[in-house]
Design a protein around this motif. Sequence first.
Motif, PDB file in Angstrom:
ATOM      1  N   TYR A  28       0.841  -1.153  -0.060  1.00  0.00           N
ATOM      2  CA  TYR A  28      -0.105  -0.005   0.092  1.00  0.00           C
ATOM      3  C   TYR A  28       0.936   1.279  -0.156  1.00  0.00           C
ATOM      4  CZ  TYR A  28      -4.330  -2.792   1.029  1.00  0.00           C
ATOM      5  OH  TYR A  28      -5.366  -3.522   1.038  1.00  0.00           O
ATOM      6  N   ALA A  29       0.512   2.052  -0.690  1.00  0.00           N
ATOM      7  CA  ALA A  29       0.837   3.505  -0.532  1.00  0.00           C
ATOM      8  C   ALA A  29       0.358   3.992   0.934  1.00  0.00           C
ATOM      9  CB  ALA A  29       0.375   4.435  -1.574  1.00  0.00           C
ATOM     10  N   VAL A  30       1.155   5.041   1.361  1.00  0.00           N
ATOM     11  CA  VAL A  30       0.944   5.562   2.582  1.00  0.00           C
ATOM     12  C   VAL A  30       0.860   7.057   2.608  1.00  0.00           C
ATOM     13  CG1 VAL A  30       1.735   5.621   5.101  1.00  0.00           C
ATOM     14  CG2 VAL A  30       1.757   3.477   3.871  1.00  0.00           C
TER      15      VAL A  30
ATOM     16  N   TYR B 115      -1.203  12.644  11.128  1.00  0.00           N
ATOM     17  CA  TYR B 115      -1.648  11.077  10.892  1.00  0.00           C
ATOM     18  C   TYR B 115      -1.006  10.402   9.982  1.00  0.00           C
ATOM     19  CZ  TYR B 115      -5.721  13.089  13.541  1.00  0.00           C
ATOM     20  OH  TYR B 115      -6.403  14.060  14.779  1.00  0.00           O
ATOM     21  N   CYS B 116      -1.060   9.174  10.054  1.00  0.00           N
ATOM     22  CA  CYS B 116      -0.754   8.269   8.968  1.00  0.00           C
ATOM     23  C   CYS B 116      -1.855   7.570   8.416  1.00  0.00           C
ATOM     24  CB  CYS B 116       0.519   7.488   9.098  1.00  0.00           C
ATOM     25  SG  CYS B 116       0.356   6.429  10.376  1.00  0.00           S
ATOM     26  N   ALA B 117      -1.898   7.347   7.205  1.00  0.00           N
ATOM     27  CA  ALA B 117      -3.027   6.364   6.527  1.00  0.00           C
ATOM     28  C   ALA B 117      -2.525   5.648   5.470  1.00  0.00           C
ATOM     29  CB  ALA B 117      -4.162   7.347   6.159  1.00  0.00           C
ATOM     30  N   THR B 118      -3.082   4.290   5.267  1.00  0.00           N
ATOM     31  CA  THR B 118      -2.751   3.691   4.039  1.00  0.00           C
ATOM     32  C   THR B 118      -3.788   3.993   2.741  1.00  0.00           C
ATOM     33  OG1 THR B 118      -4.233   1.847   4.898  1.00  0.00           O
ATOM     34  CG2 THR B 118      -1.542   1.720   5.132  1.00  0.00           C
ATOM     35  N   ALA B 119      -3.393   3.762   1.719  1.00  0.00           N
ATOM     36  CA  ALA B 119      -4.185   4.209   0.472  1.00  0.00           C
ATOM     37  C   ALA B 119      -5.381   3.195   0.495  1.00  0.00           C
ATOM     38  CB  ALA B 119      -3.505   4.115  -0.755  1.00  0.00           C
ATOM     39  N   ASN B 120      -6.445   3.651  -0.228  1.00  0.00           N
ATOM     40  CA  ASN B 120      -7.759   2.959  -0.648  1.00  0.00           C
ATOM     41  C   ASN B 120      -7.713   1.615  -1.525  1.00  0.00           C
ATOM     42  OD1 ASN B 120      -7.240   4.419  -2.825  1.00  0.00           O
ATOM     43  ND2 ASN B 120      -9.534   4.770  -2.748  1.00  0.00           N
ATOM     44  N   ARG B 121      -6.484   1.293  -1.871  1.00  0.00           N
ATOM     45  CA  ARG B 121      -6.447   0.174  -2.552  1.00  0.00           C
ATOM     46  C   ARG B 121      -4.841  -0.203  -2.708  1.00  0.00           C
ATOM     47  NH1 ARG B 121      -4.672   1.877  -7.767  1.00  0.00           N
ATOM     48  NH2 ARG B 121      -5.324   3.821  -8.571  1.00  0.00           N
TER      49      ARG B 121
ATOM     50  N   VAL C 165       0.027   8.763  -6.057  1.00  0.00           N
ATOM     51  CA  VAL C 165       0.206   9.405  -4.761  1.00  0.00           C
ATOM     52  C   VAL C 165       0.089  10.945  -4.798  1.00  0.00           C
ATOM     53  CG1 VAL C 165       1.950   7.563  -4.054  1.00  0.00           C
ATOM     54  CG2 VAL C 165       2.811   9.642  -5.030  1.00  0.00           C
ATOM     55  N   ALA C 166      -0.028  11.347  -6.005  1.00  0.00           N
ATOM     56  CA  ALA C 166      -0.401  12.919  -6.029  1.00  0.00           C
ATOM     57  C   ALA C 166      -1.947  13.094  -5.681  1.00  0.00           C
ATOM     58  CB  ALA C 166      -0.288  13.707  -7.290  1.00  0.00           C
ATOM     59  N   HIS C 167      -2.635  12.077  -5.677  1.00  0.00           N
ATOM     60  CA  HIS C 167      -4.299  12.000  -5.727  1.00  0.00           C
ATOM     61  C   HIS C 167      -4.580  10.887  -4.751  1.00  0.00           C
ATOM     62  CE1 HIS C 167      -3.610  13.605  -9.553  1.00  0.00           C
ATOM     63  NE2 HIS C 167      -4.421  14.648  -9.205  1.00  0.00           N
ATOM     64  N   PHE C 168      -3.707  11.139  -3.518  1.00  0.00           N
ATOM     65  CA  PHE C 168      -3.837  10.087  -2.158  1.00  0.00           C
ATOM     66  C   PHE C 168      -5.329  10.015  -1.827  1.00  0.00           C
ATOM     67  CE2 PHE C 168      -1.839   7.010   0.296  1.00  0.00           C
ATOM     68  CZ  PHE C 168      -2.581   7.093   1.493  1.00  0.00           C
ATOM     69  N   LYS C 169      -5.738   8.896  -1.698  1.00  0.00           N
ATOM     70  CA  LYS C 169      -6.945   8.820  -1.107  1.00  0.00           C
ATOM     71  C   LYS C 169      -6.903   7.591   0.068  1.00  0.00           C
ATOM     72  CE  LYS C 169      -9.403  11.219  -4.013  1.00  0.00           C
ATOM     73  NZ  LYS C 169      -9.707  12.732  -3.515  1.00  0.00           N
ATOM     74  N   ALA C 170      -7.033   8.373   1.433  1.00  0.00           N
ATOM     75  CA  ALA C 170      -6.974   7.466   2.708  1.00  0.00           C
ATOM     76  C   ALA C 170      -7.823   6.681   2.815  1.00  0.00           C
ATOM     77  CB  ALA C 170      -6.636   8.367   3.721  1.00  0.00           C
TER      78      ALA C 170
END
Length: 123
Positions: A30-32, A93-99, A105-110
């Motif tokens: 996952y992207a973070v 906060y940190c978060a993993t991406a939605n998929r 990553v420039a349009h990261f959705k947590a």
Amino acid sequence: QLQASGGGSVQPGGSLRLSCAASGRTFSSYAVGWFRQAQGKERELVAAISWGGATTYYADSLKGRFTISRDNGKSTVYLQMNSLKPDDTAVYYCATANRPGRYDVAHFKADYWGQGTQVTVSS
């Protein structure tokens, strides 16, 4: 589960390194992203990193001062923050991406969030 740590109080110009440690998920797939929320303001994306670490994104106002990196062997993502300013004061906060997998990553959705860690920059 994501565990953010490393926050604290520093003087302007100081540095901190935040850590986001993961367990119980295929973290390396996952992207973070790191987000922050200052009091009275909306949560904003600070930086994000692809699953393998090859691609990163930074908010324009933070380029050159913050560096995101990851160590998939340790299931940890870091945010090195240098030349801190009072405006950097926020809960981070940190978060993993939605998929998983390849990700813009420039349009990261947590999707999955860790608890926040407070960063206070004050003289």
